[in-house]
Every structure is written in C-alpha cells, then in structure tokens.
Design an enzyme around this catalytic site. Structure first.
Site, PDB file in Angstrom:
ATOM      1  N   ASP A 126       0.852  -1.198   0.000  1.00 20.45           N
ATOM      2  CA  ASP A 126       0.000   0.000   0.000  1.00 20.45           C
ATOM      3  C   ASP A 126       0.896   1.260   0.000  1.00 20.45           C
ATOM      4  O   ASP A 126       2.022   1.238   0.507  1.00 20.45           O
ATOM      5  CB  ASP A 126      -0.820  -0.090   1.310  1.00 20.45           C
ATOM      6  N   HIS A 127       0.401   2.357  -0.534  1.00 17.13           N
ATOM      7  CA  HIS A 127       1.059   3.690  -0.496  1.00 17.13           C
ATOM      8  C   HIS A 127       2.591   3.660  -0.490  1.00 17.13           C
ATOM      9  O   HIS A 127       3.232   3.936   0.543  1.00 17.13           O
ATOM     10  CB  HIS A 127       0.589   4.482   0.728  1.00 17.13           C
ATOM     11  N   HIS A 142      -9.865   3.988  -1.407  1.00 12.02           N
ATOM     12  CA  HIS A 142      -9.135   3.984  -0.128  1.00 12.02           C
ATOM     13  C   HIS A 142     -10.032   4.604   0.935  1.00 12.02           C
ATOM     14  O   HIS A 142     -11.043   5.216   0.632  1.00 12.02           O
ATOM     15  CB  HIS A 142      -7.853   4.829  -0.255  1.00 12.02           C
ATOM     16  N   SER A 161     -12.918   2.914   6.102  1.00  8.21           N
ATOM     17  CA  SER A 161     -13.508   3.003   7.451  1.00  8.21           C
ATOM     18  C   SER A 161     -14.471   4.180   7.537  1.00  8.21           C
ATOM     19  O   SER A 161     -14.133   5.295   7.115  1.00  8.21           O
ATOM     20  CB  SER A 161     -12.411   3.152   8.507  1.00  8.21           C
TER      21      SER A 161
HETATM   22  P1  13P Z   1      -9.133   3.425   6.484  1.00  9.78           P
HETATM   23  O1  13P Z   1      -8.117   3.490   7.541  1.00  9.78           O
HETATM   24  O2  13P Z   1     -10.011   4.639   6.415  1.00  9.78           O
HETATM   25  O3  13P Z   1      -9.960   2.176   6.554  1.00  9.78           O
HETATM   26  O4  13P Z   1      -8.371   3.385   5.076  1.00  9.78           O
HETATM   27  C1  13P Z   1      -7.452   2.356   4.803  1.00  9.78           C
HETATM   28  C2  13P Z   1      -6.721   2.599   3.546  1.00  9.78           C
HETATM   29  O5  13P Z   1      -7.217   3.231   2.635  1.00  9.78           O
HETATM   30  C3  13P Z   1      -5.365   2.032   3.407  1.00  9.78           C
HETATM   31  O6  13P Z   1      -4.730   2.459   2.248  1.00  9.78           O
END
Ligand code: 13P
Length: 285
Positions: A80-81, A210, A213
């Site tokens: 990720d990222h 992304h 949450s």
């Molecule tokens: P949240 O923490 O809002 O669930 O996002 C996670 C995310 O996008 C990881 O790249």
C-alpha cells in the site's frame, strides 16, 4: 502472477463484487483477516503500508504470505502507499506480487512520469500496479476534525486527467479521490458518485477506493455498482484490535498471550467478515 491478479479483478468487476484489501502490522491482525476470508470463502488482499511493513518486517511479510497461500491460495499480498521508485524496487525484490505507487503529492506531470517508470518496472517483473491520482487525506486512525474541514474540491480526481493518467502510465488499477479519506472522522464521508461514474467511463480501469472506514454499507454497494473493484480497510480493524486488547488485559490473572490475543484476532475477524459481506465477496473463490 500479474495475469492471475488481473483475472481476479476482472472476476470482481464482472460479478459485481469488490475485493476487500485489509492492512496488517501484527500477526493477530493478519490471523483475523485470513480467518474471516477462509470462513466466508472470499478472495482477499492483505496489504502493508510502508510503516506497517517496516514494523512487521518486509521479508517476514512475504514469508508469512507464502505460508498462508499454501493453505489458502486466494490471497494477494499488496504494498500500500509506496512513495518512491527505490521502495518499489525493494518491495518487488522481496517478492510482493502487487504494489501501489502513490505519486499523489507530486504535480500531475511528475506523477505521470514517476508512475510510468514504476509501472514499467513492475510489469517487467510480472507485478500488478495501482496508481493514484487526487489526494486521499488523513492517516488510518481516529480524527478529531470534521472531514468537511479538510476535504477540498481541488484534491478530488478529475475524470479527464484520470483518462490521460491511465493512458500515459500503463497502470493496472487507479486509486481515486471522490470524498473518501483515511481514518474515522467526526462526520461521515460523502462520496461524489457522479464523479465516480465519470471516472469509470473515462478510464475503463479497475478502480480502488481507499479510506473505507466509516463509509456506510449502502454507499459501498453503490460505489461497487458504479465501478469500484477494490476497497481498503484499516482503521476499523485497528480500533477493534485496541479495544479487544485493552479488555483482554484488564484485571488479568494469567499472562498467556494466546489466551487474550485470540479474542483480539476474533475482534478483527468480525470487522473483516462484515466488510466481505457488504462487498458481496463471500463464496467467490
Ligand atoms: P481506512 O483506515 O479509512 O480504513 O483506510 C485504509 C486505507 O485506505 C489504506 O490504504
């Protein structure tokens, strides 16, 4: 490996479900994620940000992924990222089959140049690559502010730019900004579905949401119906993890980690199971 991953995204796209992508930084979180996927027979993405993989261990994350895959092959390990070309090279050398190059802080032209370089490198190594256009604010934690105070129109993904971006970079999927942000905020996110529709039409690419949450089940369902293929979740699992750990340690008489950590994994699993069902990813292996 890349073609197998593309096939899985295509399956999600054709059957109208989204792949859940869940972040981990500890074994208990990872166990919670995988237990949920196995129980619901869902294909799943397990992912680490730079901070998470440095904590867990880069080589360790790959080794554990291979161990999981032997028992349950429907798993993809994703970085990720990832913000530099050097880090992309390091991750691919370690054995990640899927990466996210995040050039969203760069200017549009610079983002195109760097993402294209990362995409060529990834493809030459049979690795799937996600690019990012538009800003996704915040970290994966609880925030005291309101989203409406930090989200501005200028960080949202522009459909015409997105078209040019995917054509010039050659990426496999695109992370977009349509009102989503990392973390849980004082107010609920408001997704711009018209923008999503326009981006899907202009790019014809697999799209990634992304900041899962705090987004409602109905918004997830609508986003999936309009072209979202992968959804990232982190904060809700982190919060469930911390609460279960605090509860497990409170007034404890024994000091056996796997007695209280099994409840921690179960709390993470519960979050993951709920999301898999909302994403309609159960029974899709
Ligand atoms: P949240 O923490 O809002 O669930 O996002 C996670 C995310 O996008 C990881 O790249």
């Amino acid at each position: 490996m890349r073609h197998w991953i593309i096939k899985l995204y295509k399956k999600a796209n054709d059957k109208g479900f989204a792949l859940g992508a869940f972040n981990f930084s500890t074994n208990e979180i990872l166990k919670g994620i995988v237990d949920a996927a196995v129980k619901l027979k869902a294909p799943i993405i397990i992912e680490t940000s730079e901070g998470e993989r440095n904590f867990f261990g880069l080589e360790e994350s790959v080794a554990v992924y291979h161990a999981i895959k032997k028992k349950y092959p429907h798993v993809i390990l994703h970085a990720d990222h990832t913000k530099s070309f050097e880090e992309i090279k390091r991750i691919i050398a370690a054995g990640y089959p899927s990466v996210h190059f995040d050039g969203s802080k760069l200017s549009f032209r610079h983002n195109i140049r760097e993402t294209k370089r990362a995409a060529e490198y990834a493809h030459a190594h049979d690795v799937f690559i996600e690019g990012e256009l538009g800003g996704i604010v915040g970290g994966s934690t609880m925030h005291k502010k309101s989203l409406k105070d930090v989200l501005t129109k200028d960080i949202m993904t522009d459909p015409e730019q997105a078209k040019e971006f995917v054509e010039l970079t050659g990426i496999d999927s695109l992370a977009i900004s349509i009102g989503n942000a990392h973390g849980i905020w004082k107010d609920k996110p408001k997704l711009d579905f018209e923008r999503l529709k326009a981006i899907a039409k202009a790019t014809g690419k697999f799209l990634v949401l992304h900041g899962g949450s705090g987004i409602s089940a109905s918004d997830f369902r609508k986003a999936i119906s309009l072209g979202i293929n992968k959804i990232n979740i982190n904060t809700e699992m982190r919060v469930a993890y911390a609460h279960a750990l605090l509860k497990g340690l409170h007034n404890r008489e024994d000091y056996v980690p796997y007695h209280y950590l099994k409840d921690v994994s179960a709390a993470v699993s519960k979050v993951v199971e709920e999301k898999i069902i909302i994403f309609k990813a159960e029974n899709k292996i």
